[in-house]
Design an enzyme around this catalytic site. Structure first.
Site, PDB file in Angstrom:
ATOM      1  N   ASN A  96      61.737 -58.464 -41.350  1.00  0.00           N
ATOM      2  CA  ASN A  96      60.131 -58.327 -41.858  1.00  0.00           C
ATOM      3  C   ASN A  96      59.624 -57.133 -42.984  1.00  0.00           C
ATOM      4  OD1 ASN A  96      57.666 -57.607 -41.154  1.00  0.00           O
ATOM      5  ND2 ASN A  96      57.963 -56.604 -39.077  1.00  0.00           N
ATOM      6  N   LYS A 100      57.546 -55.605 -43.634  1.00  0.00           N
ATOM      7  CA  LYS A 100      56.171 -55.280 -43.234  1.00  0.00           C
ATOM      8  C   LYS A 100      54.835 -54.868 -45.010  1.00  0.00           C
ATOM      9  CE  LYS A 100      58.499 -53.155 -38.670  1.00  0.00           C
ATOM     10  NZ  LYS A 100      58.702 -52.025 -38.770  1.00  0.00           N
ATOM     11  N   HIS A 148      53.042 -58.703 -33.057  1.00  0.00           N
ATOM     12  CA  HIS A 148      54.436 -58.114 -33.292  1.00  0.00           C
ATOM     13  C   HIS A 148      53.705 -55.782 -32.583  1.00  0.00           C
ATOM     14  CE1 HIS A 148      56.629 -54.680 -35.647  1.00  0.00           C
ATOM     15  NE2 HIS A 148      57.314 -54.888 -35.873  1.00  0.00           N
ATOM     16  N   GLU A 178      61.591 -56.619 -28.406  1.00  0.00           N
ATOM     17  CA  GLU A 178      61.570 -55.717 -29.807  1.00  0.00           C
ATOM     18  C   GLU A 178      60.612 -54.377 -28.259  1.00  0.00           C
ATOM     19  OE1 GLU A 178      62.079 -56.351 -33.889  1.00  0.00           O
ATOM     20  OE2 GLU A 178      59.587 -56.102 -33.130  1.00  0.00           O
TER      21      GLU A 178
HETATM   22  P1  PGA Z   1      63.114 -52.115 -37.206  1.00  0.00           P
HETATM   23  O1  PGA Z   1      61.583 -52.896 -37.208  1.00  0.00           O
HETATM   24  O2  PGA Z   1      64.247 -53.066 -37.834  1.00  0.00           O
HETATM   25  O3  PGA Z   1      62.880 -51.735 -38.433  1.00  0.00           O
HETATM   26  O4  PGA Z   1      62.856 -51.154 -36.413  1.00  0.00           O
HETATM   27  C1  PGA Z   1      61.873 -54.098 -36.501  1.00  0.00           C
HETATM   28  C2  PGA Z   1      60.236 -54.147 -36.578  1.00  0.00           C
HETATM   29  O5  PGA Z   1      59.343 -54.032 -37.036  1.00  0.00           O
HETATM   30  O6  PGA Z   1      59.765 -55.353 -35.878  1.00  0.00           O
END
Ligand code: PGA
Length: 257
Positions: free
Chosen positions: A11, A13, A99, A171
């Site tokens: 992801n 983002k 999310h 998550e």
């Molecule tokens: P991270 O993010 O691996 O940076 O903790 C995971 C996510 O937000 O799906």
């Protein structure tokens, strides 16, 4: 025994330009070579979908599939700035739904996610539904109830046949983006809880059709401990997916069949 390949989702983002995204894919490709021991899904910003789709179509190995980080809760219409499921179908295969950043920063609720899952499925795409408790809920001992409520509300009206198109990403909010990854024992417990909850509604057999991932500060060093857990189908990776060295290290920790 023929175990299915693990699903590793990146992801990105709201990071990278199209040129940077393309470079990242090329570096990743070089790093993992012909390795085909995992299903790899990249979720870039929506603007990158078309160029990356074209770029990926021109090469066969390693195989990367594309996903999006969100879609509109509406099918079509006067919704300025929104991107619909129909618009991304044909370019992407997966859609991340719910999310915790969408829930916290954009006011999405389980009801919103339930509607989005229906739209995603109607458009032939595969939802990756994110669920997970806050730090407060965990400290109060409410994790089980939170997971149960989220699953029941988000999967309302989903049929048993649709279950195999759905991936659940556990998550825990307290583990995202801060290096504070969840202990594998906690992840194992919660994965079991997720399957048991789904089994209550859909039956034991059907509960095995859903893929369950862990996400939250996964990196090249801690990935293996999660991938070895009973019942886990893969990982949802945020920050480390933007670093081709880290992401390829994670991918190469899946065991080739
Ligand atoms: P991270 O993010 O691996 O940076 O903790 C995971 C996510 O937000 O799906």
């Amino acid at each position: 025994m023929n175990t299915p390949k693990k699903l590793i989702v990146g992801n990105w983002k709201m990071h990278t330009t199209i040129a940077e995204g393309s470079l990242l894919v090329n570096r990743l490709r070089k790093e993992i070579g012909e390795y085909n021991g995992a299903h790899i899904v990249l979720c870039p910003p929506a603007t990158h979908l078309y160029p990356l789709h074209k770029e990926l179509a021109a090469t066969s190995k390693p195989k990367f599939e594309l996903g999006v980080q969100n879609i509109s809760e509406h099918e079509e219409g006067a919704y300025t700035g929104e991107v619909s499921a129909q618009m991304v179908s044909g370019l992407a295969k997966y859609v991340i739904i719910g999310h915790s950043e969408r829930r916290k920063l954009f006011g999405e609720t389980d009801k919103t996610e339930n509607g989005k899952i229906a739209i995603v499925l109607r458009n032939g795409l595969m939802p990756i539904l994110c669920i997970g408790e806050s730090e407060l809920a965990r400290n109060l001992g409410h994790t089980k109830q939170v997971i149960l409520d989220q699953l029941n509300a988000c999967l309302q009206n989903v049929t048993a046949e649709e279950l195999e198109k759905i991936t659940i990403a556990y998550e825990p909010i307290w583990a995202i983006g801060n290096g504070n990854f969840a202990k594998p024992t906690i992840v194992a417990e919660t994965i079991l809880l997720i399957r048991n909850t789904i089994a209550q509604t859909f039956g034991r057999m059907n509960s095995t059709k859903v893929r369950v991932l862990y996400g939250g500060s996964v990196d090249g060093d801690n990935a293996k401990a999660y991938l070895d857990l009973q019942g886990i189908d893969g990982l949802l990776v945020g920050a480390a997916s933007l670093n081709y060295k880290q992401f390829s290290k994670i991918i190469l920790k899946t065991s080739p069949k």
